[in-house]
Design an enzyme around this catalytic site. Structure first.
Site, PDB file in Angstrom:
ATOM      1  N   LYS A  39       1.048  -1.474   0.183  1.00  0.00           N
ATOM      2  CA  LYS A  39       0.217   0.165   0.117  1.00  0.00           C
ATOM      3  C   LYS A  39       0.590   0.973   0.073  1.00  0.00           C
ATOM      4  O   LYS A  39       2.052   1.212   0.640  1.00  0.00           O
ATOM      5  CB  LYS A  39      -0.813   0.005   1.127  1.00  0.00           C
ATOM      6  CG  LYS A  39      -1.926   0.875   1.454  1.00  0.00           C
ATOM      7  CD  LYS A  39      -2.322   1.981   2.729  1.00  0.00           C
ATOM      8  CE  LYS A  39      -3.160   2.781   3.222  1.00  0.00           C
ATOM      9  NZ  LYS A  39      -3.772   2.957   4.118  1.00  0.00           N
ATOM     10  N   GLU A  62      -8.094  12.813  12.739  1.00  0.00           N
ATOM     11  CA  GLU A  62      -7.993  11.439  12.846  1.00  0.00           C
ATOM     12  C   GLU A  62      -6.471  12.165  14.519  1.00  0.00           C
ATOM     13  O   GLU A  62      -5.668  12.230  14.030  1.00  0.00           O
ATOM     14  CB  GLU A  62      -7.444  10.438  12.037  1.00  0.00           C
ATOM     15  CG  GLU A  62      -6.312   9.268  12.010  1.00  0.00           C
ATOM     16  CD  GLU A  62      -5.599   8.388  10.505  1.00  0.00           C
ATOM     17  OE1 GLU A  62      -5.230   7.142  11.132  1.00  0.00           O
ATOM     18  OE2 GLU A  62      -5.870   8.979  10.000  1.00  0.00           O
ATOM     19  N   GLU A  88      -7.406  -2.300   2.740  1.00  0.00           N
ATOM     20  CA  GLU A  88      -6.317  -0.496   2.977  1.00  0.00           C
ATOM     21  C   GLU A  88      -6.189  -0.211   4.871  1.00  0.00           C
ATOM     22  O   GLU A  88      -5.689   0.314   5.498  1.00  0.00           O
ATOM     23  CB  GLU A  88      -6.722   0.271   2.064  1.00  0.00           C
ATOM     24  CG  GLU A  88      -6.052   1.727   2.367  1.00  0.00           C
ATOM     25  CD  GLU A  88      -7.128   3.075   1.958  1.00  0.00           C
ATOM     26  OE1 GLU A  88      -6.554   4.148   2.495  1.00  0.00           O
ATOM     27  OE2 GLU A  88      -7.386   2.368   1.132  1.00  0.00           O
ATOM     28  N   GLU A 147     -12.096  11.067  -4.476  1.00  0.00           N
ATOM     29  CA  GLU A 147     -11.135  11.008  -3.441  1.00  0.00           C
ATOM     30  C   GLU A 147     -10.900  12.171  -2.561  1.00  0.00           C
ATOM     31  O   GLU A 147     -10.984  12.930  -1.710  1.00  0.00           O
ATOM     32  CB  GLU A 147     -10.384   9.694  -2.724  1.00  0.00           C
ATOM     33  CG  GLU A 147     -10.535   9.184  -1.300  1.00  0.00           C
ATOM     34  CD  GLU A 147      -9.963   8.184  -1.112  1.00  0.00           C
ATOM     35  OE1 GLU A 147      -9.092   7.972   0.003  1.00  0.00           O
ATOM     36  OE2 GLU A 147     -10.058   7.036  -1.827  1.00  0.00           O
TER      37      GLU A 147
END
Length: 359
Positions: free
Chosen positions: A108, A163, A208, A345
């Site tokens: 990733k 986050e 992910e 996105e």
């Protein structure tokens, strides 16, 4: 701003506002040593994407834990002109990242695009912080004077992060990683029907997300007697994006491990870098160039080692002239990623900064 604001982190649960500069540190080691020796009892600021590289950590003259950030009463347009990495260029970057994944170089990698804007009039850090507070919903508003970092005199990192990298209180450490996301609105501003449910069922996004959870569990395990991780992630909404999120709670074997130590150990997570970390960071450097403070972490640590750190996303860097800003938006690329969806996105993720700037 020697007598003014030097650091801020504010959310619905906690506020920390630093004023003035008692001391400043350009590396984690310098700040760690100052806290350990008792020379300072609090540091707040930002660590760069490479936590062994750039850092700007301030020991304020005064810290206020009670004053909540006041949102701006109005958010008028303040952008004179703007340049964004073109959709086609970002799509090519995503294709290059997918090629690296297919070649087995990485599992990733998170690829970002940038936005550069010239403001119609100089803006203070306080003004931009108030604008983010007015437009970013329940995100954590953060601001850090970057002057302790070479080449960043007078610059600020300002944003509204959804986050939590970590929160440490005593022996308890909490992380809430976000990875896997979907726009809440389409290009016309209409809600995307079923977006949250589609995200919950997305094999690509769940995979992910799992990379990030596994990474944090692996790094925390040697430090903890116990780690509690739910079996499946939650879906959490910010103002413009749906995210997959997993709350992780650990009990530290040695409570003297500080939040600054943990921030340097955990950042950058695969949510903003990729996995394996070194390979993903190398590919990011090749495709994007240097990230500096974007996708690092911002937060604070006190004399007891407690503290709170967020991932430095949905943010901008304000230059010393107070007339130019740079912002970023990225997405995690894995096998099976759709380049066009990745472009969409990042467009959605830019909306946090664009809303604060007045559209």
């Amino acid at each position: 701003m020697p007598a003014g604001l030097s650091f801020l982190l504010s959310n619905t649960e906690f506020n920390a506002r630093g004023s003035g500069v008692r001391a400043s540190f350009g590396t984690v080691d310098q700040a760690r040593d100052a806290l350990a020796s008792g020379a300072v009892d609090f540091v707040g600021g930002a660590l760069g994407f490479d936590t062994d590289g750039l850092a700007s950590l301030i020991a304020p003259e005064h810290v206020d834990f009670t004053a909540a950030l006041r949102p701006a009463p109005t958010v008028d347009p303040m952008v004179a002109d703007m340049l964004v990495t073109p959709d086609a260029v970002h799509r090519e970057r995503v294709v290059a990242a997918i090629a690296a994944i297919d070649a087995g170089e990485v599992e990733k990698v998170v690829i970002a695009r940038s936005l550069d804007a010239r403001l119609s009039a100089p803006a203070t850090p306080e003004e931009l912080l108030a604008r983010f507070a007015a437009t970013a919903g329940g995100a954590t508003i953060f601001g850090a004077d970057l002057s302790a970092a070479p080449g960043h005199a007078g610059a600020w990192l300002i944003g509204a992060s959804p986050e939590l990298l970590l929160r440490k209180r005593g022996a308890t450490v909490q992380c809430i990683p976000y990875a896997g996301s979907a726009p809440k609105f389409d290009a016309a501003g209409r809600p995307v029907a079923g977006a949250a449910e589609s995200l919950r069922r997305s094999e690509k996004d769940l995979r992910e997300h799992a990379y990030v959870v596994d990474y944090l569990r692996e790094l925390l395990a040697p430090l903890c007697d116990e780690i509690v991780v739910p079996d499946r992630p939650q879906t959490i909404a910010t103002s413009h994006v749906w995210h997959l999120a997993t709350p992780i709670t650990g009990t530290l074997t040695d409570p003297s491990v500080t939040s600054l130590d943990l921030a340097a150990r955990l950042s950058p997570t695969p949510a903003v870098c990729g996995t394996p970390t070194a390979a993903a960071a190398r590919i990011i450097g090749e495709i994007e160039g240097t990230r500096d403070f974007y996708a690092g972490t911002a937060g604070w640590c006190d004399a007891s080692g407690d503290g709170e750190w967020v991932v430095s996303i949905r943010c901008l860097e304000l230059d010393a002239s107070r007339t130019r800003v740079r912002a970023w938006a990225g997405g995690g690329i894995v096998a099976g990623s759709d380049p066009d969806a990745e472009v969409a996105e990042t467009t959605a993720k830019f909306q946090t900064v664009l809303s604060a700037l007045g559209g």
